[in-house]
Write an enzyme that holds these catalytic residues in place. Structure first.
Site, short mmCIF file in Angstrom:
data_model
loop_
_atom_site.label_atom_id
_atom_site.label_comp_id
_atom_site.label_asym_id
_atom_site.label_seq_id
_atom_site.Cartn_x
_atom_site.Cartn_y
_atom_site.Cartn_z
N SER A 1 3.96 -2.09 10.42
CA SER A 1 5.74 -2.14 10.68
C SER A 1 5.94 -3.20 9.89
CB SER A 1 5.29 -1.64 11.98
OG SER A 1 5.51 -0.72 12.04
N ASN B 1 1.16 -1.45 -0.31
CA ASN B 1 -0.05 0.16 -0.08
C ASN B 1 0.62 1.47 0.49
OD1 ASN B 1 -1.96 1.69 0.79
ND2 ASN B 1 -1.84 1.47 2.54
N PHE B 2 0.81 2.07 -1.36
CA PHE B 2 1.70 2.79 -0.78
C PHE B 2 1.33 4.44 -0.77
CE2 PHE B 2 4.14 1.88 -5.46
CZ PHE B 2 4.60 1.00 -4.46
N LYS B 3 0.04 4.75 -0.03
CA LYS B 3 -0.44 5.50 0.26
C LYS B 3 -0.16 6.94 -0.19
CE LYS B 3 -0.10 3.18 5.06
NZ LYS B 3 -0.12 2.87 6.14
N HIS C 1 -9.37 1.27 5.40
CA HIS C 1 -8.17 1.35 5.73
C HIS C 1 -8.65 2.88 7.04
CE1 HIS C 1 -4.09 2.32 6.52
NE2 HIS C 1 -4.13 1.77 5.77
N GLY D 1 2.89 2.31 10.94
CA GLY D 1 3.79 3.53 10.49
C GLY D 1 4.75 3.87 11.50
N GLU E 1 -5.09 -4.04 11.03
CA GLU E 1 -3.78 -3.94 11.52
C GLU E 1 -3.71 -2.48 12.10
OE1 GLU E 1 -2.02 -2.10 7.24
OE2 GLU E 1 -3.83 -1.25 7.02
P1 13P Z 1 3.24 0.48 7.81
O1 13P Z 1 3.63 -0.49 7.20
O2 13P Z 1 4.28 1.75 7.22
O3 13P Z 1 3.01 0.16 9.33
O4 13P Z 1 1.98 0.68 7.44
C1 13P Z 1 0.20 -0.67 6.98
C2 13P Z 1 -0.35 -0.19 6.49
O5 13P Z 1 -1.34 0.98 6.97
C3 13P Z 1 -0.82 -0.92 5.41
O6 13P Z 1 -1.33 -0.39 5.08
#
Ligand code: 13P
Length: 230
Positions: free
Chosen positions: A194, A6-8, A88, A163, A157
């Site tokens: 993470s 997920n690149f966000k 999400h 993050g 999650e």
């Molecule tokens: P991180 O891997 O940066 O913690 O993010 C997880 C996430 O929200 C994936 O959708």
């Protein structure tokens, strides 16, 4: 195993092309039963070649219409996209997506036959209250969601692990996944928060973990492919 990136709000169209070129060079070595998904930002949606599925991080539940700033089914159809992330925590929190809105979006994309990675997760204050509170909170995020949908993948999650560099512990993932798996009739269940090369082996060896949804550590093609090939 499922490995989803997920690149966000990271990467551009150009850098996504370079990323996919780099990833494709590595994916030849992955086991055939492993499945890779990439969710780039909407501006980088396109038709790419490779052994992965491209999905949308979000879309508005409409074919098209007057929804300024949104993309709908028509824009996804252009690139044959049939996979979407819904629910999400960042959308629930920053875009004020209520459970009702999330459920309406789910119903729309289910109706279209999309594969849906449906995200749930609890904030730290709930985790600190104990396991019972966590499960109550998580199960409430299935309100209005058809968990019998055959193209449903769930991603657990925990918000406090996203993050932050601090993944949930093996025990936290294990107990939560065990309970969730029962609740969702053994549908595929990913962990996110993470996940990175340093902890991927440990995470995917936990019973009830069918894969990972990765943010930060997926942004670099080498790091993500290291996870897939681990
Ligand atoms: P991180 O891997 O940066 O913690 O993010 C997880 C996430 O929200 C994936 O959708």
């Amino acid at each position: 195993m499922i490995f989803a990136a997920n690149f966000k709000t990271n990467h551009t169209r150009r850098s996504t092309e370079l990323y996919i070129d780099a990833l494709n060079k590595k994916l030849g070595a992955k086991s055939p039963e492993d499945k890779v998904y990439i969710f780039p930002p909407a501006t980088a949606l396109d038709s790419y070649e490779g052994d992965f599925t491209l999905g949308a991080q979000n879309a508005y539940p409409a074919h098209n219409g007057a929804y300024t700033g949104e993309i709908g089914l028509e824009q996804l159809d252009e690139f044959d996209i049939e996979t979407i992330l819904i629910g999400h925590s960042e959308r629930r929190e920053y875009m004020a997506e209520t459970q009702e809105k999330v459920a309406a979006k789910f119903a729309f994309f289910q109706e279209q036959g999309f594969e849906i990675i449906y995200c749930i997760g609890e904030p730290l204050a709930i985790r600190e209250k104990g396991f019972e509170s966590v499960m109550k909170y998580l199960l409430a995020q299935f309100e209005g969601i058809d968990i019998s949908y055959e193209k449903l993948i769930v991603a657990y999650e925990p918000i406090w692990a996203i993050g932050t560099g601090r993944s949930a512990t093996v025990e936290e993932i294990s107990s939560t996944h065990r309970a969730l798996k029962k609740a969702i009739n053994e549908k595929p269940l990913l962990y996110g928060g993470s996940a990175k090369p340093a902890n991927i082996k440990e995470i995917i060896s936990i019973a009830g973990v069918d894969g990972v949804l990765v943010g930060s550590a997926s942004l670099d093609a080498d790091s993500f492919s290291e996870m897939i090939l681990s």
